[in-house]
Design a protein around this motif. Sequence first.
Motif, PDB file in Angstrom:
ATOM      1  N   SER A 135      -1.414  -4.933 -22.143  1.00 41.31           N
ATOM      2  CA  SER A 135      -1.047  -5.133 -20.737  1.00 41.31           C
ATOM      3  C   SER A 135      -1.611  -4.081 -19.789  1.00 41.31           C
ATOM      4  O   SER A 135      -2.168  -4.404 -18.729  1.00 41.31           O
ATOM      5  CB  SER A 135       0.479  -5.182 -20.608  1.00 41.31           C
ATOM      6  OG  SER A 135       1.003  -6.284 -21.311  1.00 41.31           O
ATOM      7  N   GLY A 136      -1.474  -2.798 -20.152  1.00 39.75           N
ATOM      8  CA  GLY A 136      -1.935  -1.732 -19.264  1.00 39.75           C
ATOM      9  C   GLY A 136      -3.426  -1.781 -19.032  1.00 39.75           C
ATOM     10  O   GLY A 136      -3.890  -1.695 -17.880  1.00 39.75           O
ATOM     11  N   TRP A 137      -4.196  -1.936 -20.115  1.00 39.59           N
ATOM     12  CA  TRP A 137      -5.646  -1.990 -19.984  1.00 39.59           C
ATOM     13  C   TRP A 137      -6.074  -3.273 -19.283  1.00 39.59           C
ATOM     14  O   TRP A 137      -7.023  -3.281 -18.488  1.00 39.59           O
ATOM     15  CB  TRP A 137      -6.294  -1.896 -21.361  1.00 39.59           C
ATOM     16  CG  TRP A 137      -7.795  -1.855 -21.301  1.00 39.59           C
ATOM     17  CD1 TRP A 137      -8.657  -2.824 -21.689  1.00 39.59           C
ATOM     18  CD2 TRP A 137      -8.600  -0.783 -20.790  1.00 39.59           C
ATOM     19  NE1 TRP A 137      -9.957  -2.435 -21.472  1.00 39.59           N
ATOM     20  CE2 TRP A 137      -9.956  -1.184 -20.917  1.00 39.59           C
ATOM     21  CE3 TRP A 137      -8.313   0.470 -20.246  1.00 39.59           C
ATOM     22  CZ2 TRP A 137     -11.013  -0.372 -20.514  1.00 39.59           C
ATOM     23  CZ3 TRP A 137      -9.372   1.284 -19.844  1.00 39.59           C
ATOM     24  CH2 TRP A 137     -10.698   0.860 -19.986  1.00 39.59           C
ATOM     25  N   SER A 138      -5.370  -4.358 -19.543  1.00 37.11           N
ATOM     26  CA  SER A 138      -5.674  -5.629 -18.898  1.00 37.11           C
ATOM     27  C   SER A 138      -5.519  -5.519 -17.383  1.00 37.11           C
ATOM     28  O   SER A 138      -6.356  -6.020 -16.618  1.00 37.11           O
ATOM     29  CB  SER A 138      -4.741  -6.720 -19.444  1.00 37.11           C
ATOM     30  OG  SER A 138      -5.067  -7.972 -18.900  1.00 37.11           O
ATOM     31  N   PHE A 139      -4.457  -4.859 -16.950  1.00 37.75           N
ATOM     32  CA  PHE A 139      -4.247  -4.647 -15.508  1.00 37.75           C
ATOM     33  C   PHE A 139      -5.407  -3.859 -14.914  1.00 37.75           C
ATOM     34  O   PHE A 139      -5.916  -4.186 -13.838  1.00 37.75           O
ATOM     35  CB  PHE A 139      -2.932  -3.901 -15.271  1.00 37.75           C
ATOM     36  CG  PHE A 139      -2.681  -3.555 -13.827  1.00 37.75           C
ATOM     37  CD1 PHE A 139      -2.125  -4.493 -12.960  1.00 37.75           C
ATOM     38  CD2 PHE A 139      -2.994  -2.299 -13.328  1.00 37.75           C
ATOM     39  CE1 PHE A 139      -1.904  -4.179 -11.623  1.00 37.75           C
ATOM     40  CE2 PHE A 139      -2.774  -1.974 -12.005  1.00 37.75           C
ATOM     41  CZ  PHE A 139      -2.218  -2.920 -11.150  1.00 37.75           C
ATOM     42  N   CYS A 140      -5.849  -2.813 -15.618  1.00 40.02           N
ATOM     43  CA  CYS A 140      -6.943  -1.970 -15.127  1.00 40.02           C
ATOM     44  C   CYS A 140      -8.246  -2.750 -15.016  1.00 40.02           C
ATOM     45  O   CYS A 140      -8.995  -2.602 -14.045  1.00 40.02           O
ATOM     46  CB  CYS A 140      -7.135  -0.765 -16.041  1.00 40.02           C
ATOM     47  SG  CYS A 140      -5.796   0.436 -15.953  1.00 40.02           S
ATOM     48  N   VAL A 141      -8.516  -3.601 -16.007  1.00 40.79           N
ATOM     49  CA  VAL A 141      -9.727  -4.425 -15.956  1.00 40.79           C
ATOM     50  C   VAL A 141      -9.674  -5.368 -14.751  1.00 40.79           C
ATOM     51  O   VAL A 141     -10.692  -5.623 -14.094  1.00 40.79           O
ATOM     52  CB  VAL A 141      -9.906  -5.223 -17.265  1.00 40.79           C
ATOM     53  CG1 VAL A 141     -11.045  -6.228 -17.139  1.00 40.79           C
ATOM     54  CG2 VAL A 141     -10.173  -4.269 -18.426  1.00 40.79           C
ATOM     55  N   GLY A 142      -8.472  -5.842 -14.443  1.00 39.58           N
ATOM     56  CA  GLY A 142      -8.303  -6.716 -13.284  1.00 39.58           C
ATOM     57  C   GLY A 142      -8.618  -6.037 -11.969  1.00 39.58           C
ATOM     58  O   GLY A 142      -8.909  -6.696 -10.964  1.00 39.58           O
ATOM     59  N   LEU A 143      -8.592  -4.704 -11.953  1.00 38.66           N
ATOM     60  CA  LEU A 143      -8.892  -3.958 -10.730  1.00 38.66           C
ATOM     61  C   LEU A 143     -10.361  -4.065 -10.332  1.00 38.66           C
ATOM     62  O   LEU A 143     -10.723  -3.723  -9.205  1.00 38.66           O
ATOM     63  CB  LEU A 143      -8.521  -2.477 -10.904  1.00 38.66           C
ATOM     64  CG  LEU A 143      -7.033  -2.165 -11.131  1.00 38.66           C
ATOM     65  CD1 LEU A 143      -6.825  -0.665 -11.271  1.00 38.66           C
ATOM     66  CD2 LEU A 143      -6.178  -2.717  -9.991  1.00 38.66           C
ATOM     67  N   LEU A 144     -11.219  -4.517 -11.256  1.00 42.61           N
ATOM     68  CA  LEU A 144     -12.635  -4.700 -10.922  1.00 42.61           C
ATOM     69  C   LEU A 144     -12.806  -5.696  -9.775  1.00 42.61           C
ATOM     70  O   LEU A 144     -13.795  -5.649  -9.036  1.00 42.61           O
ATOM     71  CB  LEU A 144     -13.403  -5.191 -12.155  1.00 42.61           C
ATOM     72  CG  LEU A 144     -13.589  -4.168 -13.280  1.00 42.61           C
ATOM     73  CD1 LEU A 144     -14.241  -4.828 -14.482  1.00 42.61           C
ATOM     74  CD2 LEU A 144     -14.414  -2.984 -12.799  1.00 42.61           C
ATOM     75  N   HIS A 145     -11.854  -6.595  -9.639  1.00 44.65           N
ATOM     76  CA  HIS A 145     -11.828  -7.545  -8.520  1.00 44.65           C
ATOM     77  C   HIS A 145     -11.882  -6.803  -7.190  1.00 44.65           C
ATOM     78  O   HIS A 145     -12.753  -7.040  -6.343  1.00 44.65           O
ATOM     79  CB  HIS A 145     -10.537  -8.362  -8.650  1.00 44.65           C
ATOM     80  CG  HIS A 145     -10.171  -9.175  -7.455  1.00 44.65           C
ATOM     81  ND1 HIS A 145      -8.975  -8.974  -6.775  1.00 44.65           N
ATOM     82  CD2 HIS A 145     -10.783 -10.196  -6.826  1.00 44.65           C
ATOM     83  CE1 HIS A 145      -8.887  -9.849  -5.803  1.00 44.65           C
ATOM     84  NE2 HIS A 145      -9.972 -10.604  -5.808  1.00 44.65           N
ATOM     85  N   ALA A 146     -10.957  -5.873  -7.013  1.00 44.52           N
ATOM     86  CA  ALA A 146     -10.900  -5.101  -5.773  1.00 44.52           C
ATOM     87  C   ALA A 146     -12.045  -4.099  -5.691  1.00 44.52           C
ATOM     88  O   ALA A 146     -12.578  -3.845  -4.606  1.00 44.52           O
ATOM     89  CB  ALA A 146      -9.553  -4.377  -5.680  1.00 44.52           C
ATOM     90  N   ALA A 147     -12.433  -3.517  -6.828  1.00 45.35           N
ATOM     91  CA  ALA A 147     -13.523  -2.541  -6.836  1.00 45.35           C
ATOM     92  C   ALA A 147     -14.840  -3.189  -6.411  1.00 45.35           C
ATOM     93  O   ALA A 147     -15.634  -2.578  -5.681  1.00 45.35           O
ATOM     94  CB  ALA A 147     -13.667  -1.924  -8.225  1.00 45.35           C
ATOM     95  N   TYR A 148     -15.078  -4.421  -6.850  1.00 47.18           N
ATOM     96  CA  TYR A 148     -16.291  -5.143  -6.444  1.00 47.18           C
ATOM     97  C   TYR A 148     -16.275  -5.389  -4.942  1.00 47.18           C
ATOM     98  O   TYR A 148     -17.272  -5.172  -4.244  1.00 47.18           O
ATOM     99  CB  TYR A 148     -16.387  -6.460  -7.200  1.00 47.18           C
ATOM    100  CG  TYR A 148     -17.468  -7.394  -6.693  1.00 47.18           C
ATOM    101  CD1 TYR A 148     -18.808  -7.184  -7.029  1.00 47.18           C
ATOM    102  CD2 TYR A 148     -17.153  -8.482  -5.885  1.00 47.18           C
ATOM    103  CE1 TYR A 148     -19.799  -8.025  -6.554  1.00 47.18           C
ATOM    104  CE2 TYR A 148     -18.139  -9.334  -5.413  1.00 47.18           C
ATOM    105  CZ  TYR A 148     -19.461  -9.099  -5.751  1.00 47.18           C
ATOM    106  OH  TYR A 148     -20.446  -9.938  -5.277  1.00 47.18           O
ATOM    107  N   ALA A 149     -15.128  -5.831  -4.424  1.00 49.99           N
ATOM    108  CA  ALA A 149     -15.024  -6.160  -3.003  1.00 49.99           C
ATOM    109  C   ALA A 149     -15.185  -4.930  -2.107  1.00 49.99           C
ATOM    110  O   ALA A 149     -15.617  -5.050  -0.964  1.00 49.99           O
ATOM    111  CB  ALA A 149     -13.680  -6.833  -2.719  1.00 49.99           C
ATOM    112  N   THR A 150     -14.844  -3.757  -2.617  1.00 50.71           N
ATOM    113  CA  THR A 150     -14.909  -2.542  -1.803  1.00 50.71           C
ATOM    114  C   THR A 150     -16.075  -1.630  -2.183  1.00 50.71           C
ATOM    115  O   THR A 150     -16.199  -0.536  -1.647  1.00 50.71           O
ATOM    116  CB  THR A 150     -13.598  -1.741  -1.920  1.00 50.71           C
ATOM    117  OG1 THR A 150     -13.332  -1.474  -3.312  1.00 50.71           O
ATOM    118  CG2 THR A 150     -12.425  -2.510  -1.337  1.00 50.71           C
TER     119      THR A 150
END
Length: 476
Positions: free
Chosen positions: A250-265
């Motif tokens: 779960s923890g690592w999965s959440f972090c990988v999901g942050l690539l969504h926002a990182a790409y946009a910014t």
Amino acid sequence: MSSSSSKGASPPAIDSKRLESNQLSSVEDTADHLLETLGYTPELSRNRSTAQVAFMSFVLASIPYGLATTLYYPLLGGGPVDIIWGWVLVSLIIICVAASLGEITSVYPTAGGVYYQAFMLASPKWRRIASWITGWLFIVGNITITLAVNFGSTLFFVSCINVFEKEPGVGIFAGETWQVFLIFLALTLFCNAVSAFGNKWLPWLDTAAVFWTFAGVIALMVTILVLAKEGRNDAKWVFGHFESFSGWPSGWSFCVGLLHAAYATSSTGMIISMCEEVRDPATQVPKAMVATIVINTIAGLLFLVPLVFVIDDLQALAELVSAQPVPPIIKSAVGSSGGAIGLLIPIMVLAVMCGIGCTTAASRCTWAFARDGAIPGSKWWVKVNKTLDVPLNAMMLSMVVQIILGVIYFGSSAAFNAFSGVGVICLTAAYGTPVAISLLSGRKQVRRGKFYLGHLGTFCNVITVAFSNSIIAIAK
């Protein structure tokens, strides 16, 4: 005594337009003088105001387009929690990144951006290697993120077209590999043509994009929330439900999901490459970078929250072959293909505007790096087309590299993930390098800038360096 000096006489009339023109000219002359003291000859016209710089920075991120094309990442990584709170978390961190870069840019406002800053901030022993590494990270990041934007737009367009179906689950457009590549090629050529031949109108296009974005987002938000053909999720589910489909803990999965926002910014620092086309870059560019993140955060929430309220089936979205969940979500909410495409058109137009903005920024940083002799054949790429007032050769170099890399799609359908991953890694590392050098050297140089933030700046620097290392680790 003449009438003009008699008691009660009116003062001479002031030509306000001439006064304003003289003030702007003085500001531009000061900016050009600062550029000359940094070792460069002014070659590009300073035709952008603070608002126009902020608007271009907004277009480079292109919220909601940037969030729409990569929504698959947080949807897999953690569902609603990752989509909404991941965006808020990364946005707050990116404000620190923008503030950190703004402090340094205030002292060294050149089109070279972070690689020039790394050179000036590093010790004499290490400055050449630090600048060379940062420069190539910045160039590769700009080119690949522009490639990712145009390729992402292509895949998004295909998914939008397929809201119209031949039969349930089968879109009208096959989207064969060669078809996708041709659309990407046409989009890349179009963005370069507009950037090259319409340079003087780009500030107005960026301004229009801001109003277009918010009009489109508000129309989408109201429509899908009012219609919601498949019903609405409750607030507890929207803001608190976590469900991972990635297979990771779960923890690592959440972090990988942050690539969504990182790409946009990830485009945050690309606007630095426009410093030599801005009237007062030492103050305008830093303010624009920070202000844009605030605007982006609001626009992102206005886009994401309504989408999560009307999401129908997370499992089905996670299994989409297209990896583009936004068109199906909108179609499900409005209940018709025609209504869905109407709401998707504003995002599609914004995607093109984003491509144009990224193309412009990538050409400027390529030109700046060539100006310092760091690119093979630099004498050719450094030329500025005086008629168009753009570094046309550098723009063509960037375009050709993007097209060649785009051919990778014929060998792997996961090419977009590779392009966006490389872009995010390179740009994040490039942003973090001068900030880290400044922090380690005691922040001595930034104290003389017009955007110095004191202790708050130190805090922002620490967050920036930590975030850069984290994103690089996740994106790998």
